[in-house]
Design an enzyme around this catalytic site. Structure first.
Site, mmCIF file in Angstrom:
data_model
loop_
_atom_site.group_PDB
_atom_site.id
_atom_site.type_symbol
_atom_site.label_atom_id
_atom_site.label_comp_id
_atom_site.label_asym_id
_atom_site.label_seq_id
_atom_site.Cartn_x
_atom_site.Cartn_y
_atom_site.Cartn_z
ATOM 1 N N ARG A 1 0.454 -0.994 0.052
ATOM 2 C CA ARG A 1 -0.304 -0.012 0.482
ATOM 3 C C ARG A 1 0.440 1.127 -0.264
ATOM 4 O O ARG A 1 2.180 1.272 0.381
ATOM 5 C CB ARG A 1 -0.438 -0.381 1.396
ATOM 6 C CG ARG A 1 -2.171 -0.576 1.247
ATOM 7 C CD ARG A 1 -3.279 -1.101 2.753
ATOM 8 N NE ARG A 1 -2.059 -1.206 3.275
ATOM 9 C CZ ARG A 1 -2.337 -1.918 5.016
ATOM 10 N NH1 ARG A 1 -3.095 -1.558 5.125
ATOM 11 N NH2 ARG A 1 -1.873 -2.350 5.823
ATOM 12 N N LYS B 1 1.413 2.105 6.806
ATOM 13 C CA LYS B 1 1.640 0.781 8.299
ATOM 14 C C LYS B 1 2.351 1.700 8.973
ATOM 15 O O LYS B 1 3.307 2.749 9.328
ATOM 16 C CB LYS B 1 2.396 -0.256 7.667
ATOM 17 C CG LYS B 1 1.602 -1.328 7.162
ATOM 18 C CD LYS B 1 0.023 -1.597 8.171
ATOM 19 C CE LYS B 1 0.099 -2.196 9.328
ATOM 20 N NZ LYS B 1 -0.895 -2.449 10.199
ATOM 21 N N HIS C 1 -1.185 2.461 16.029
ATOM 22 C CA HIS C 1 -1.454 0.674 16.863
ATOM 23 C C HIS C 1 -0.343 0.842 18.654
ATOM 24 O O HIS C 1 -0.087 -0.568 18.198
ATOM 25 C CB HIS C 1 -1.628 -0.286 16.190
ATOM 26 C CG HIS C 1 -3.147 -0.549 14.937
ATOM 27 N ND1 HIS C 1 -3.798 -0.496 15.294
ATOM 28 C CD2 HIS C 1 -2.530 -0.804 13.598
ATOM 29 C CE1 HIS C 1 -4.963 -0.214 14.172
ATOM 30 N NE2 HIS C 1 -3.365 -0.326 12.891
ATOM 31 N N GLU D 1 -6.396 5.612 12.984
ATOM 32 C CA GLU D 1 -7.451 4.412 14.266
ATOM 33 C C GLU D 1 -7.898 4.259 14.404
ATOM 34 O O GLU D 1 -9.076 4.570 15.515
ATOM 35 C CB GLU D 1 -6.763 2.959 14.439
ATOM 36 C CG GLU D 1 -5.578 3.508 15.680
ATOM 37 C CD GLU D 1 -4.171 3.705 14.972
ATOM 38 O OE1 GLU D 1 -3.235 3.360 16.257
ATOM 39 O OE2 GLU D 1 -4.050 3.654 14.171
ATOM 40 N N SER E 1 -11.164 -2.420 7.287
ATOM 41 C CA SER E 1 -11.751 -2.412 8.590
ATOM 42 C C SER E 1 -13.003 -3.607 7.443
ATOM 43 O O SER E 1 -13.517 -4.951 7.756
ATOM 44 C CB SER E 1 -12.397 -1.924 9.811
ATOM 45 O OG SER E 1 -12.227 -1.868 10.491
ATOM 46 N N VAL F 1 -13.144 -7.949 17.131
ATOM 47 C CA VAL F 1 -13.572 -6.822 18.473
ATOM 48 C C VAL F 1 -12.512 -5.586 18.424
ATOM 49 O O VAL F 1 -11.401 -6.167 17.542
ATOM 50 C CB VAL F 1 -12.842 -8.159 19.961
ATOM 51 C CG1 VAL F 1 -13.524 -7.028 20.626
ATOM 52 C CG2 VAL F 1 -14.325 -9.069 19.628
ATOM 53 N N ILE G 1 -5.914 -8.405 15.348
ATOM 54 C CA ILE G 1 -3.896 -8.994 15.415
ATOM 55 C C ILE G 1 -3.277 -7.648 15.759
ATOM 56 O O ILE G 1 -2.310 -7.193 16.638
ATOM 57 C CB ILE G 1 -3.769 -9.550 14.528
ATOM 58 C CG1 ILE G 1 -1.974 -10.016 15.312
ATOM 59 C CG2 ILE G 1 -3.516 -9.474 13.085
ATOM 60 C CD1 ILE G 1 -2.090 -11.251 16.231
ATOM 61 N N ASP G 2 -3.958 -6.416 15.186
ATOM 62 C CA ASP G 2 -3.147 -5.521 14.854
ATOM 63 C C ASP G 2 -2.962 -3.995 16.845
ATOM 64 O O ASP G 2 -2.124 -4.256 16.778
ATOM 65 C CB ASP G 2 -3.523 -4.557 13.608
ATOM 66 C CG ASP G 2 -2.604 -4.576 12.204
ATOM 67 O OD1 ASP G 2 -2.223 -4.931 12.725
ATOM 68 O OD2 ASP G 2 -3.906 -4.137 11.442
ATOM 69 N N ALA H 1 -0.946 -9.387 10.206
ATOM 70 C CA ALA H 1 -1.180 -8.127 10.831
ATOM 71 C C ALA H 1 -1.665 -7.095 9.728
ATOM 72 O O ALA H 1 -1.659 -5.748 10.481
ATOM 73 C CB ALA H 1 -0.352 -7.601 11.681
ATOM 74 N N ASN H 2 -1.780 -7.548 8.769
ATOM 75 C CA ASN H 2 -1.337 -6.162 7.594
ATOM 76 C C ASN H 2 -2.854 -6.764 6.257
ATOM 77 O O ASN H 2 -2.109 -6.918 5.321
ATOM 78 C CB ASN H 2 -0.379 -6.118 6.916
ATOM 79 C CG ASN H 2 0.166 -6.570 6.067
ATOM 80 O OD1 ASN H 2 -0.021 -7.769 6.502
ATOM 81 N ND2 ASN H 2 1.144 -5.849 4.868
#
Length: 373
Positions: A15, A75, A96, A118, A135, A240, A270-271, A300-301
């Site tokens: 990305r 990221k 994160h 985020e 998401s 979640v 997981i992030d 994680a990504n």
């Protein structure tokens, strides 16, 4: 303002922080953009594409970080990038921080102004508009990844997610009915699986029931209901989110041990540390591992696998905020937009997001106080 766009260096990350369309908008506002060479090449955006909309191309990330007043990424900065950040420089990206003490320490030490995608909120402080696009992607990807992991060759039980006439479809349980969970449910129902969403919000469960009707089973989240439905599932998706904080561990190691052999866990959370006790971050190069014969997919990504779609979707959401930061300067932009202010996680050595401070043992300083100081 001089805005820098380095090439992402996290493993299997294609990305890009700014697409050519976004660069053109910023250029039209009178800003200068410095893009590291080949930053968008992995998703079909060439250096020539960036030059055509007014960007200058840099041969190195070192030059981008050294010259830019604001760095726009996707990221979280990697250790080599953190070392290039400087005091007073604005960093606008996903962070994160709550489950990442090393990164937080580096950002605090750098003296930069770190604004996290985020934790920026929507109108009225509701929603997370810069997290929502990813998401949506991760939620939809979780089902195709989970369906693949159910195949015998991947360590799964050998089930087809939707079954066939005369053969039962797989049972999919989604923990969390937010943006990621809703998109996961949509995809799983589209593939004709039996789908249950478990959430602590009755309001969200009601909204999902109205949206999907009898095709979707909705369950209120308790320890008992989570255990019951996870143990009966073929595929469990962890979706979640507690904004800015570490994800709660909803599925214990003991529950994983008692799950059906060949079942699959996909941890979108997981992030933020993951919502399964047995989760650990993986990469697209080596996405899965087994614990007690249960397949774990914890990339994680996840949106990085569909990097072109993800980059364009992310830029659609981030561009208005990037323009505000560039046009007004970060102080005025934050002061005039309390939703953007909530994105401020670190300011010149001070931790300005409460969940991060609480998770990692820092003193919390209110963003307004940090900026005034």
């Amino acid at each position: 303002m001089l805005i820098g766009v380095p090439k992402e260096i996290k493993k299997q990350e294609n990305r890009v922080g700014l697409t050519p369309a976004s660069v053109r908008e910023l250029n039209e506002h009178g800003h200068k953009i410095l893009v590291e060479t080949t930053a968008g090449e992995g998703i079909g955006f060439t250096d020539a594409d960036y030059r055509a909309v007014g960007a200058k191309i840099s041969k190195t990330a070192t030059e981008v970080f050294a010259k830019a007043e604001m760095v726009v990424k996707v990221k979280e900065p990697q250790p080599s990038e953190i070392r290039m950040l400087r005091a007073g420089q604005v960093l606008f990206t996903y962070l994160h921080l709550a489950p990442d003490p090393r990164q937080t320490k580096g950002l605090v030490k750098s003296g930069c102004i770190a604004i996290a995608y985020e934790t920026v909120t929507g109108p009225g402080g509701k929603g997370l508009p810069l997290l929502s696009p990813m998401s949506e992607v991760a939620g939809r990807m979780s089902i195709q990844a989970g369906a693949h992991c159910l195949e015998k060759q991947q360590g799964g039980s050998g089930m087809l997610l939707g079954g066939v006439p005369g053969v039962a479809a797989a049972k999919v349980v989604i923990l969390g009915g937010g943006v990621a969970g809703t998109n996961a449910a949509r995809m799983a129902m589209g593939l004709e699986a039996h789908v249950t969403v478990v959430d602590i919000s009755l309001q969200q469960l009601y909204a999902l029931d109205l949206q999907f009707g009898p095709m979707l089973n909705t369950i209120y989240a308790t320890r008992d209901s989570i255990e019951q439905h996870v143990l009966g599932a073929d595929l469990v998706v962890g979706a979640v989110l507690v904004p800015g904080a570490a994800a709660p561990r909803l599925v214990t190691r003991d529950i994983v041990r008692r799950m059906k052999k060949g079942s699959v866990l996909v941890d979108i959370s997981i992030d933020q540390g993951g919502c399964f006790e047995t989760s650990r971050a993986t990469t697209h190069a080596d996405p899965t591992y087994l614990v007690d014969d249960v397949v774990h997919y914890c990339v994680a990504n996840m949106p990085g696998a569909v990097a072109r779609t993800s980059s364009i979707a992310l830029n659609n959401a981030t561009l208005p905020f990037a323009l505000a930061l560039a046009d007004k300067g970060y102080r005025r932009a934050l002061a005039e937009d309390h939703n953007l202010m909530r994105g401020l996680n670190v300011h010149k050595g001070l931790v300005t997001y409460p969940a991060v401070a609480q998770a990692l043992g820092y003193d919390f300083v209110h963003p307004e106080e940090a900026i005034a100081a």
